[in-house]
Design a protein around this motif. Structure first.
Motif, PDB file in Angstrom:
ATOM      1  N   VAL A 226       0.837  -1.201   0.000  1.00 19.15           N
ATOM      2  CA  VAL A 226       0.000   0.000   0.000  1.00 19.15           C
ATOM      3  C   VAL A 226       0.872   1.252   0.000  1.00 19.15           C
ATOM      4  O   VAL A 226       0.606   2.229  -0.711  1.00 19.15           O
ATOM      5  CB  VAL A 226      -0.944   0.010   1.219  1.00 19.15           C
ATOM      6  N   LEU A 227       1.936   1.209   0.783  1.00 10.60           N
ATOM      7  CA  LEU A 227       2.796   2.369   0.956  1.00 10.60           C
ATOM      8  C   LEU A 227       3.611   2.696  -0.296  1.00 10.60           C
ATOM      9  O   LEU A 227       3.858   3.868  -0.608  1.00 10.60           O
ATOM     10  CB  LEU A 227       3.736   2.103   2.139  1.00 10.60           C
ATOM     11  N   HIS A 228       4.031   1.658  -1.025  1.00  6.00           N
ATOM     12  CA  HIS A 228       4.965   1.863  -2.136  1.00  6.00           C
ATOM     13  C   HIS A 228       4.467   2.867  -3.185  1.00  6.00           C
ATOM     14  O   HIS A 228       5.196   3.818  -3.518  1.00  6.00           O
ATOM     15  CB  HIS A 228       5.308   0.528  -2.808  1.00  6.00           C
ATOM     16  N   PRO A 229       3.260   2.722  -3.739  1.00 12.97           N
ATOM     17  CA  PRO A 229       2.840   3.682  -4.775  1.00 12.97           C
ATOM     18  C   PRO A 229       2.689   5.107  -4.244  1.00 12.97           C
ATOM     19  O   PRO A 229       2.949   6.061  -4.976  1.00 12.97           O
ATOM     20  CB  PRO A 229       1.496   3.120  -5.267  1.00 12.97           C
ATOM     21  N   LEU A 230       2.312   5.254  -2.989  1.00  8.56           N
ATOM     22  CA  LEU A 230       2.193   6.593  -2.406  1.00  8.56           C
ATOM     23  C   LEU A 230       3.566   7.241  -2.274  1.00  8.56           C
ATOM     24  O   LEU A 230       3.744   8.426  -2.598  1.00  8.56           O
ATOM     25  CB  LEU A 230       1.509   6.510  -1.043  1.00  8.56           C
ATOM     26  N   MET A 231       4.553   6.469  -1.810  1.00  8.05           N
ATOM     27  CA  MET A 231       5.905   6.993  -1.672  1.00  8.05           C
ATOM     28  C   MET A 231       6.506   7.287  -3.045  1.00  8.05           C
ATOM     29  O   MET A 231       7.229   8.284  -3.211  1.00  8.05           O
ATOM     30  CB  MET A 231       6.778   6.014  -0.887  1.00  8.05           C
ATOM     31  N   ALA A 232       6.227   6.433  -4.012  1.00  6.53           N
ATOM     32  CA  ALA A 232       6.767   6.642  -5.360  1.00  6.53           C
ATOM     33  C   ALA A 232       6.209   7.923  -5.970  1.00  6.53           C
ATOM     34  O   ALA A 232       6.936   8.691  -6.620  1.00  6.53           O
ATOM     35  CB  ALA A 232       6.447   5.441  -6.237  1.00  6.53           C
ATOM     36  N   MET A 233       4.927   8.172  -5.768  1.00  7.08           N
ATOM     37  CA  MET A 233       4.315   9.390  -6.296  1.00  7.08           C
ATOM     38  C   MET A 233       4.918  10.634  -5.642  1.00  7.08           C
ATOM     39  O   MET A 233       5.273  11.601  -6.324  1.00  7.08           O
ATOM     40  CB  MET A 233       2.799   9.368  -6.054  1.00  7.08           C
ATOM     41  N   HIS A 234       5.075  10.583  -4.324  1.00  8.87           N
ATOM     42  CA  HIS A 234       5.674  11.724  -3.616  1.00  8.87           C
ATOM     43  C   HIS A 234       7.117  11.938  -4.066  1.00  8.87           C
ATOM     44  O   HIS A 234       7.554  13.076  -4.271  1.00  8.87           O
ATOM     45  CB  HIS A 234       5.616  11.481  -2.110  1.00  8.87           C
ATOM     46  N   ASP A 235       7.839  10.834  -4.252  1.00  6.57           N
ATOM     47  CA  ASP A 235       9.236  10.942  -4.670  1.00  6.57           C
ATOM     48  C   ASP A 235       9.353  11.580  -6.048  1.00  6.57           C
ATOM     49  O   ASP A 235      10.252  12.394  -6.289  1.00  6.57           O
ATOM     50  CB  ASP A 235       9.887   9.561  -4.662  1.00  6.57           C
ATOM     51  N   ARG A 236       8.455  11.238  -6.951  1.00  3.85           N
ATOM     52  CA  ARG A 236       8.484  11.854  -8.287  1.00  3.85           C
ATOM     53  C   ARG A 236       8.293  13.364  -8.180  1.00  3.85           C
ATOM     54  O   ARG A 236       8.953  14.135  -8.896  1.00  3.85           O
ATOM     55  CB  ARG A 236       7.405  11.236  -9.172  1.00  3.85           C
ATOM     56  N   GLN A 237       7.427  13.797  -7.291  1.00  2.00           N
ATOM     57  CA  GLN A 237       7.194  15.232  -7.096  1.00  2.00           C
ATOM     58  C   GLN A 237       8.435  15.915  -6.537  1.00  2.00           C
ATOM     59  O   GLN A 237       8.806  17.008  -6.998  1.00  2.00           O
ATOM     60  CB  GLN A 237       6.001  15.437  -6.161  1.00  2.00           C
ATOM     61  N   VAL A 238       9.078  15.276  -5.583  1.00  2.00           N
ATOM     62  CA  VAL A 238      10.292  15.854  -4.984  1.00  2.00           C
ATOM     63  C   VAL A 238      11.405  15.946  -6.017  1.00  2.00           C
ATOM     64  O   VAL A 238      12.094  16.966  -6.139  1.00  2.00           O
ATOM     65  CB  VAL A 238      10.747  15.012  -3.773  1.00  2.00           C
ATOM     66  N   ARG A 239      11.605  14.891  -6.779  1.00  2.00           N
ATOM     67  CA  ARG A 239      12.696  14.869  -7.751  1.00  2.00           C
ATOM     68  C   ARG A 239      12.433  15.816  -8.915  1.00  2.00           C
ATOM     69  O   ARG A 239      13.370  16.364  -9.504  1.00  2.00           O
ATOM     70  CB  ARG A 239      12.919  13.438  -8.253  1.00  2.00           C
ATOM     71  N   ALA A 240      11.159  16.032  -9.231  1.00  2.00           N
ATOM     72  CA  ALA A 240      10.822  16.947 -10.322  1.00  2.00           C
ATOM     73  C   ALA A 240      11.044  18.398  -9.929  1.00  2.00           C
ATOM     74  O   ALA A 240      11.354  19.235 -10.787  1.00  2.00           O
ATOM     75  CB  ALA A 240       9.373  16.742 -10.751  1.00  2.00           C
ATOM     76  N   ASN A 241      10.909  18.699  -8.648  1.00  2.00           N
ATOM     77  CA  ASN A 241      11.043  20.087  -8.199  1.00  2.00           C
ATOM     78  C   ASN A 241      11.682  20.123  -6.810  1.00  2.00           C
ATOM     79  O   ASN A 241      11.003  20.366  -5.805  1.00  2.00           O
ATOM     80  CB  ASN A 241       9.671  20.774  -8.183  1.00  2.00           C
ATOM     81  N   PRO A 242      13.009  19.889  -6.723  1.00  2.00           N
ATOM     82  CA  PRO A 242      13.681  19.873  -5.418  1.00  2.00           C
ATOM     83  C   PRO A 242      13.546  21.194  -4.663  1.00  2.00           C
ATOM     84  O   PRO A 242      13.462  21.190  -3.428  1.00  2.00           O
ATOM     85  CB  PRO A 242      15.146  19.589  -5.775  1.00  2.00           C
ATOM     86  N   ALA A 243      13.522  22.304  -5.382  1.00  2.00           N
ATOM     87  CA  ALA A 243      13.414  23.613  -4.714  1.00  2.00           C
ATOM     88  C   ALA A 243      12.070  23.744  -4.000  1.00  2.00           C
ATOM     89  O   ALA A 243      11.997  24.252  -2.880  1.00  2.00           O
ATOM     90  CB  ALA A 243      13.584  24.744  -5.725  1.00  2.00           C
ATOM     91  N   ARG A 244      11.009  23.274  -4.646  1.00  2.00           N
ATOM     92  CA  ARG A 244       9.699  23.341  -3.998  1.00  2.00           C
ATOM     93  C   ARG A 244       9.661  22.426  -2.762  1.00  2.00           C
ATOM     94  O   ARG A 244       9.078  22.788  -1.736  1.00  2.00           O
ATOM     95  CB  ARG A 244       8.606  22.924  -4.972  1.00  2.00           C
ATOM     96  N   ALA A 245      10.275  21.259  -2.868  1.00  2.00           N
ATOM     97  CA  ALA A 245      10.311  20.338  -1.732  1.00  2.00           C
ATOM     98  C   ALA A 245      11.044  20.964  -0.552  1.00  2.00           C
ATOM     99  O   ALA A 245      10.611  20.845   0.600  1.00  2.00           O
ATOM    100  CB  ALA A 245      10.975  19.029  -2.141  1.00  2.00           C
ATOM    101  N   LEU A 246      12.157  21.648  -0.845  1.00  2.00           N
ATOM    102  CA  LEU A 246      12.905  22.303   0.225  1.00  2.00           C
ATOM    103  C   LEU A 246      12.100  23.441   0.835  1.00  2.00           C
ATOM    104  O   LEU A 246      12.107  23.642   2.052  1.00  2.00           O
ATOM    105  CB  LEU A 246      14.240  22.828  -0.308  1.00  2.00           C
ATOM    106  N   ALA A 247      11.371  24.180   0.000  1.00  2.00           N
ATOM    107  CA  ALA A 247      10.528  25.260   0.511  1.00  2.00           C
ATOM    108  C   ALA A 247       9.444  24.705   1.431  1.00  2.00           C
ATOM    109  O   ALA A 247       9.126  25.304   2.470  1.00  2.00           O
ATOM    110  CB  ALA A 247       9.895  26.024  -0.652  1.00  2.00           C
ATOM    111  N   GLY A 248       8.889  23.547   1.084  1.00  2.00           N
ATOM    112  CA  GLY A 248       7.895  22.911   1.935  1.00  2.00           C
ATOM    113  C   GLY A 248       8.485  22.481   3.262  1.00  2.00           C
ATOM    114  O   GLY A 248       7.838  22.596   4.310  1.00  2.00           O
ATOM    115  N   LEU A 249       9.714  22.006   3.226  1.00  2.00           N
ATOM    116  CA  LEU A 249      10.406  21.618   4.449  1.00  2.00           C
ATOM    117  C   LEU A 249      10.637  22.827   5.340  1.00  2.00           C
ATOM    118  O   LEU A 249      10.409  22.778   6.561  1.00  2.00           O
ATOM    119  CB  LEU A 249      11.744  20.964   4.089  1.00  2.00           C
ATOM    120  N   ARG A 250      11.062  23.938   4.737  1.00  2.00           N
ATOM    121  CA  ARG A 250      11.277  25.164   5.509  1.00  2.00           C
ATOM    122  C   ARG A 250       9.979  25.641   6.161  1.00  2.00           C
ATOM    123  O   ARG A 250       9.981  26.119   7.298  1.00  2.00           O
ATOM    124  CB  ARG A 250      11.813  26.269   4.599  1.00  2.00           C
TER     125      ARG A 250
END
Length: 302
Positions: free
Chosen positions: A166-190
Protein backbone atom coordinates in the motif's frame (compact mmCIF):
# COMPACT_ATOMS: atom_id res chain seq x y z
CA UNK A 1 36.66 -3.37 -2.30
CA UNK A 2 36.37 -0.68 -4.95
CA UNK A 3 37.50 2.90 -4.38
CA UNK A 4 35.80 4.68 -7.22
CA UNK A 5 37.02 8.25 -7.00
CA UNK A 6 38.92 10.86 -5.03
CA UNK A 7 37.91 14.51 -5.16
CA UNK A 8 38.86 17.69 -3.39
CA UNK A 9 36.21 19.69 -1.49
CA UNK A 10 37.49 23.03 -0.16
CA UNK A 11 40.99 21.58 -0.03
CA UNK A 12 39.88 18.48 1.89
CA UNK A 13 39.91 15.09 0.24
CA UNK A 14 36.64 13.19 -0.28
CA UNK A 15 36.72 9.57 -1.37
CA UNK A 16 33.90 7.48 -2.85
CA UNK A 17 34.01 3.72 -2.58
CA UNK A 18 32.01 0.53 -2.40
CA UNK A 19 32.38 -3.07 -1.28
CA UNK A 20 30.57 -6.28 -2.08
CA UNK A 21 29.13 -7.93 1.01
CA UNK A 22 29.16 -11.66 1.65
CA UNK A 23 25.69 -12.06 0.17
CA UNK A 24 26.80 -10.27 -3.03
CA UNK A 25 25.12 -6.94 -2.36
CA UNK A 26 26.97 -3.73 -3.11
CA UNK A 27 27.41 -1.28 -0.22
CA UNK A 28 28.49 2.25 -1.21
CA UNK A 29 30.10 4.81 1.07
CA UNK A 30 31.84 8.18 1.16
CA UNK A 31 34.89 9.08 3.25
CA UNK A 32 35.59 12.71 4.11
CA UNK A 33 37.49 14.88 6.57
CA UNK A 34 40.95 13.61 7.57
CA UNK A 35 41.32 10.35 5.66
CA UNK A 36 44.19 9.30 7.92
CA UNK A 37 42.33 10.32 11.08
CA UNK A 38 40.21 8.54 13.68
CA UNK A 39 37.38 6.58 12.05
CA UNK A 40 33.82 7.68 12.77
CA UNK A 41 30.97 5.99 10.90
CA UNK A 42 28.00 8.25 10.20
CA UNK A 43 24.53 6.76 9.70
CA UNK A 44 22.26 8.97 7.58
CA UNK A 45 18.60 9.83 8.13
CA UNK A 46 15.55 8.99 6.03
CA UNK A 47 15.49 10.03 3.29
CA UNK A 48 19.25 10.35 3.14
CA UNK A 49 22.36 8.96 1.55
CA UNK A 50 26.14 8.65 1.83
CA UNK A 51 26.41 12.35 0.92
CA UNK A 52 24.78 13.48 4.17
CA UNK A 53 27.23 15.44 6.33
CA UNK A 54 28.17 19.02 7.17
CA UNK A 55 29.00 20.80 3.89
CA UNK A 56 32.22 22.27 5.31
CA UNK A 57 34.54 19.27 5.41
CA UNK A 58 37.22 21.43 6.99
CA UNK A 59 35.37 21.18 10.32
CA UNK A 60 35.63 17.41 10.23
CA UNK A 61 39.24 17.52 9.07
CA UNK A 62 40.25 19.94 11.84
CA UNK A 63 39.12 17.41 14.46
CA UNK A 64 41.18 14.64 12.87
CA UNK A 65 38.04 12.68 11.97
CA UNK A 66 37.85 10.20 9.11
CA UNK A 67 34.10 10.32 8.50
CA UNK A 68 32.70 7.25 6.73
CA UNK A 69 29.08 7.44 5.60
CA UNK A 70 27.50 4.36 3.99
CA UNK A 71 24.29 4.21 1.97
CA UNK A 72 21.88 1.87 3.72
CA UNK A 73 20.43 -0.93 1.55
CA UNK A 74 18.27 0.46 -1.24
CA UNK A 75 19.54 4.03 -0.87
CA UNK A 76 21.92 5.75 -3.26
CA UNK A 77 24.25 3.18 -4.80
CA UNK A 78 23.71 0.44 -2.20
CA UNK A 79 21.73 -2.57 -3.36
CA UNK A 80 18.30 -3.26 -1.94
CA UNK A 81 18.03 -6.01 0.67
CA UNK A 82 14.63 -7.73 0.60
CA UNK A 83 13.08 -8.28 4.01
CA UNK A 84 15.86 -6.56 5.90
CA UNK A 85 15.42 -5.77 9.59
CA UNK A 86 16.98 -3.30 11.99
CA UNK A 87 19.32 -6.00 13.29
CA UNK A 88 20.70 -6.82 9.83
CA UNK A 89 22.53 -3.50 9.54
CA UNK A 90 25.25 -4.06 12.19
CA UNK A 91 26.55 -6.98 10.11
CA UNK A 92 26.83 -4.73 7.03
CA UNK A 93 28.63 -2.13 9.12
CA UNK A 94 31.04 -4.71 10.52
CA UNK A 95 31.85 -6.01 7.03
CA UNK A 96 32.55 -2.45 5.87
CA UNK A 97 34.83 -1.81 8.85
CA UNK A 98 36.69 -5.06 8.15
CA UNK A 99 37.09 -4.19 4.47
CA UNK A 100 38.57 -0.82 5.44
CA UNK A 101 40.83 -2.58 8.00
CA UNK A 102 39.32 -0.64 10.89
CA UNK A 103 39.31 -2.46 14.22
CA UNK A 104 37.61 0.02 16.56
CA UNK A 105 35.58 3.09 15.67
CA UNK A 106 33.06 5.65 16.85
CA UNK A 107 29.55 5.74 15.48
CA UNK A 108 26.84 8.34 15.20
CA UNK A 109 23.55 8.63 13.42
CA UNK A 110 20.89 11.24 12.87
CA UNK A 111 17.09 10.94 12.90
CA UNK A 112 16.12 7.57 11.35
CA UNK A 113 19.80 6.62 11.55
CA UNK A 114 19.54 6.61 15.35
CA UNK A 115 17.89 3.17 15.68
CA UNK A 116 20.74 1.65 13.65
CA UNK A 117 23.24 3.18 16.08
CA UNK A 118 21.39 1.57 18.99
CA UNK A 119 21.29 -1.81 17.22
CA UNK A 120 25.00 -1.59 16.35
CA UNK A 121 25.96 -0.48 19.85
CA UNK A 122 24.26 -3.60 21.19
CA UNK A 123 25.63 -6.06 18.62
CA UNK A 124 29.09 -4.54 18.02
CA UNK A 125 29.72 -2.92 21.38
CA UNK A 126 33.24 -4.30 21.77
CA UNK A 127 34.30 -2.54 18.56
CA UNK A 128 32.80 0.86 19.40
CA UNK A 129 34.76 3.52 21.25
CA UNK A 130 31.68 5.71 21.70
CA UNK A 131 28.35 6.38 20.00
CA UNK A 132 25.93 9.27 19.49
CA UNK A 133 22.29 9.56 18.52
CA UNK A 134 21.48 13.00 17.13
CA UNK A 135 17.75 13.75 16.98
CA UNK A 136 17.49 9.98 16.87
CA UNK A 137 14.10 8.33 16.58
CA UNK A 138 12.96 6.16 19.48
CA UNK A 139 10.69 3.12 19.05
CA UNK A 140 7.36 4.15 17.54
CA UNK A 141 5.48 1.03 18.64
CA UNK A 142 4.89 2.26 22.21
CA UNK A 143 2.39 4.39 24.13
CA UNK A 144 3.06 8.14 23.87
CA UNK A 145 5.37 7.79 20.87
CA UNK A 146 3.62 10.64 19.01
CA UNK A 147 3.73 13.20 21.82
CA UNK A 148 5.16 16.47 20.49
CA UNK A 149 5.33 15.27 16.87
CA UNK A 150 3.94 17.73 14.32
CA UNK A 151 0.86 16.83 12.28
CA UNK A 152 2.63 15.97 9.02
CA UNK A 153 5.14 13.66 10.66
CA UNK A 154 2.51 12.15 12.93
CA UNK A 155 0.71 11.15 9.72
CA UNK A 156 3.96 9.87 8.19
CA UNK A 157 4.77 7.75 11.25
CA UNK A 158 1.24 6.34 11.22
CA UNK A 159 1.46 5.51 7.51
CA UNK A 160 4.78 3.74 8.10
CA UNK A 161 2.84 0.91 9.74
CA UNK A 162 0.73 0.32 6.61
CA UNK A 163 1.48 -2.73 4.45
CA UNK A 164 4.40 -2.10 2.13
CA UNK A 165 2.33 -2.85 -0.99
CA UNK A 166 0.00 0.00 0.00
CA UNK A 167 2.80 2.37 0.96
CA UNK A 168 4.97 1.86 -2.14
CA UNK A 169 2.84 3.68 -4.78
CA UNK A 170 2.19 6.59 -2.41
CA UNK A 171 5.90 6.99 -1.67
CA UNK A 172 6.77 6.64 -5.36
CA UNK A 173 4.32 9.39 -6.30
CA UNK A 174 5.67 11.72 -3.62
CA UNK A 175 9.24 10.94 -4.67
CA UNK A 176 8.48 11.85 -8.29
CA UNK A 177 7.19 15.23 -7.10
CA UNK A 178 10.29 15.85 -4.98
CA UNK A 179 12.70 14.87 -7.75
CA UNK A 180 10.82 16.95 -10.32
CA UNK A 181 11.04 20.09 -8.20
CA UNK A 182 13.68 19.87 -5.42
CA UNK A 183 13.41 23.61 -4.71
CA UNK A 184 9.70 23.34 -4.00
CA UNK A 185 10.31 20.34 -1.73
CA UNK A 186 12.91 22.30 0.23
CA UNK A 187 10.53 25.26 0.51
CA UNK A 188 7.90 22.91 1.94
CA UNK A 189 10.41 21.62 4.45
CA UNK A 190 11.28 25.16 5.51
CA UNK A 191 7.59 26.02 5.94
CA UNK A 192 7.18 23.27 8.55
CA UNK A 193 10.48 23.94 10.31
CA UNK A 194 11.24 25.77 13.55
CA UNK A 195 12.66 29.30 13.36
CA UNK A 196 16.12 27.92 14.16
CA UNK A 197 15.84 25.30 11.42
CA UNK A 198 14.73 27.92 8.91
CA UNK A 199 17.86 29.92 9.74
CA UNK A 200 20.02 26.82 9.21
CA UNK A 201 18.35 25.99 5.89
CA UNK A 202 18.81 29.58 4.72
CA UNK A 203 22.53 28.82 4.35
CA UNK A 204 22.88 28.01 0.61
CA UNK A 205 25.62 25.44 1.29
CA UNK A 206 23.39 23.52 3.68
CA UNK A 207 20.34 23.87 1.41
CA UNK A 208 22.38 22.41 -1.48
CA UNK A 209 23.63 19.59 0.74
CA UNK A 210 20.10 18.69 1.86
CA UNK A 211 18.79 18.70 -1.71
CA UNK A 212 21.75 16.63 -2.87
CA UNK A 213 21.48 13.83 -0.36
CA UNK A 214 17.69 13.71 -0.74
CA UNK A 215 17.96 13.40 -4.53
CA UNK A 216 20.59 10.68 -4.26
CA UNK A 217 18.56 8.73 -1.69
CA UNK A 218 16.06 7.46 -4.27
CA UNK A 219 18.42 7.06 -7.21
CA UNK A 220 17.22 3.43 -7.47
CA UNK A 221 13.63 4.11 -6.48
CA UNK A 222 11.79 4.09 -3.16
CA UNK A 223 12.14 0.42 -2.20
CA UNK A 224 14.83 1.13 0.40
CA UNK A 225 12.87 4.00 1.89
CA UNK A 226 9.67 1.95 1.88
CA UNK A 227 11.36 -0.94 3.70
CA UNK A 228 12.80 1.47 6.22
CA UNK A 229 9.35 2.89 6.99
CA UNK A 230 8.26 -0.66 7.79
CA UNK A 231 11.32 -1.21 10.00
CA UNK A 232 10.81 1.98 12.01
CA UNK A 233 7.15 1.18 12.65
CA UNK A 234 7.98 -2.24 14.14
CA UNK A 235 9.37 -3.10 17.59
CA UNK A 236 13.14 -2.77 17.53
CA UNK A 237 13.92 -6.03 19.34
CA UNK A 238 17.03 -4.31 20.68
CA UNK A 239 17.53 -4.71 24.46
CA UNK A 240 18.56 -1.13 25.16
CA UNK A 241 19.36 -2.00 28.78
CA UNK A 242 22.16 -4.28 27.55
CA UNK A 243 24.05 -1.58 25.61
CA UNK A 244 27.41 -1.08 27.33
CA UNK A 245 28.81 1.60 25.04
CA UNK A 246 28.73 5.22 26.19
CA UNK A 247 26.05 6.92 24.07
CA UNK A 248 25.61 10.69 23.66
CA UNK A 249 21.99 11.73 23.12
CA UNK A 250 21.54 15.07 21.33
CA UNK A 251 18.01 16.58 21.23
CA UNK A 252 16.45 20.03 20.87
CA UNK A 253 13.13 21.32 22.21
CA UNK A 254 12.33 22.98 18.88
CA UNK A 255 12.36 19.65 17.03
CA UNK A 256 8.81 18.51 16.25
CA UNK A 257 9.97 15.68 13.96
CA UNK A 258 11.88 13.81 16.68
CA UNK A 259 10.86 15.58 19.91
CA UNK A 260 12.81 15.41 23.15
CA UNK A 261 10.50 12.77 24.65
CA UNK A 262 12.11 10.29 22.26
CA UNK A 263 15.53 11.14 23.65
CA UNK A 264 14.22 10.87 27.20
CA UNK A 265 12.83 7.41 26.44
CA UNK A 266 16.29 6.29 25.32
CA UNK A 267 18.05 8.06 28.20
CA UNK A 268 15.93 6.11 30.68
CA UNK A 269 16.93 2.77 29.16
CA UNK A 270 20.52 2.98 27.90
CA UNK A 271 22.74 2.50 30.98
CA UNK A 272 25.62 4.73 29.89
CA UNK A 273 23.58 7.38 28.09
CA UNK A 274 24.89 10.94 28.23
CA UNK A 275 21.79 13.14 27.70
CA UNK A 276 22.37 16.48 25.97
CA UNK A 277 19.06 18.34 25.73
CA UNK A 278 18.88 21.94 24.56
CA UNK A 279 16.27 24.72 24.31
CA UNK A 280 15.29 26.00 20.87
CA UNK A 281 17.01 24.41 17.91
CA UNK A 282 15.28 21.93 15.64
CA UNK A 283 15.76 18.83 13.53
CA UNK A 284 18.66 20.39 11.61
CA UNK A 285 20.64 21.47 14.66
CA UNK A 286 23.16 18.79 13.72
CA UNK A 287 24.69 21.44 11.44
CA UNK A 288 25.12 24.10 14.14
CA UNK A 289 26.49 21.53 16.62
CA UNK A 290 28.55 19.43 14.21
CA UNK A 291 31.88 20.06 15.96
CA UNK A 292 30.30 19.66 19.41
CA UNK A 293 28.89 16.26 18.44
CA UNK A 294 32.12 14.94 16.97
CA UNK A 295 34.42 16.20 19.74
CA UNK A 296 33.54 13.64 22.46
CA UNK A 297 33.60 10.87 19.87
CA UNK A 298 37.14 11.85 18.95
CA UNK A 299 38.30 12.30 22.55
CA UNK A 300 37.08 8.82 23.50
CA UNK A 301 38.87 7.30 20.52
CA UNK A 302 42.32 8.69 21.22
Amino acid sequence: MNVSSDTEAMGVQVREGSIHLRDGRRLAYVESGDLSGLPVFFIHGNPGSRHMRHPDDRLTHALGVRLIAPDRPGYGLSDYQPGRTLLDFPEDLEQLANALKIDRFALFGVSAGGPYVAASAWKLGERLTRAALVSGAAPLARPGAMAGVNRDYRNAYTMAAWPEWVLHPLMAMHDRQVRANPARALAGLRAQASADDRAVLADPRIAAQVQGWRYEATRKGVAGMRREAHILAQPWNVPLEEIRTEVDLWYWEGDSIVPTQMGQYLANRIPRAVPRFFPGGGHFSIFTHWTDILTPLVQQGR
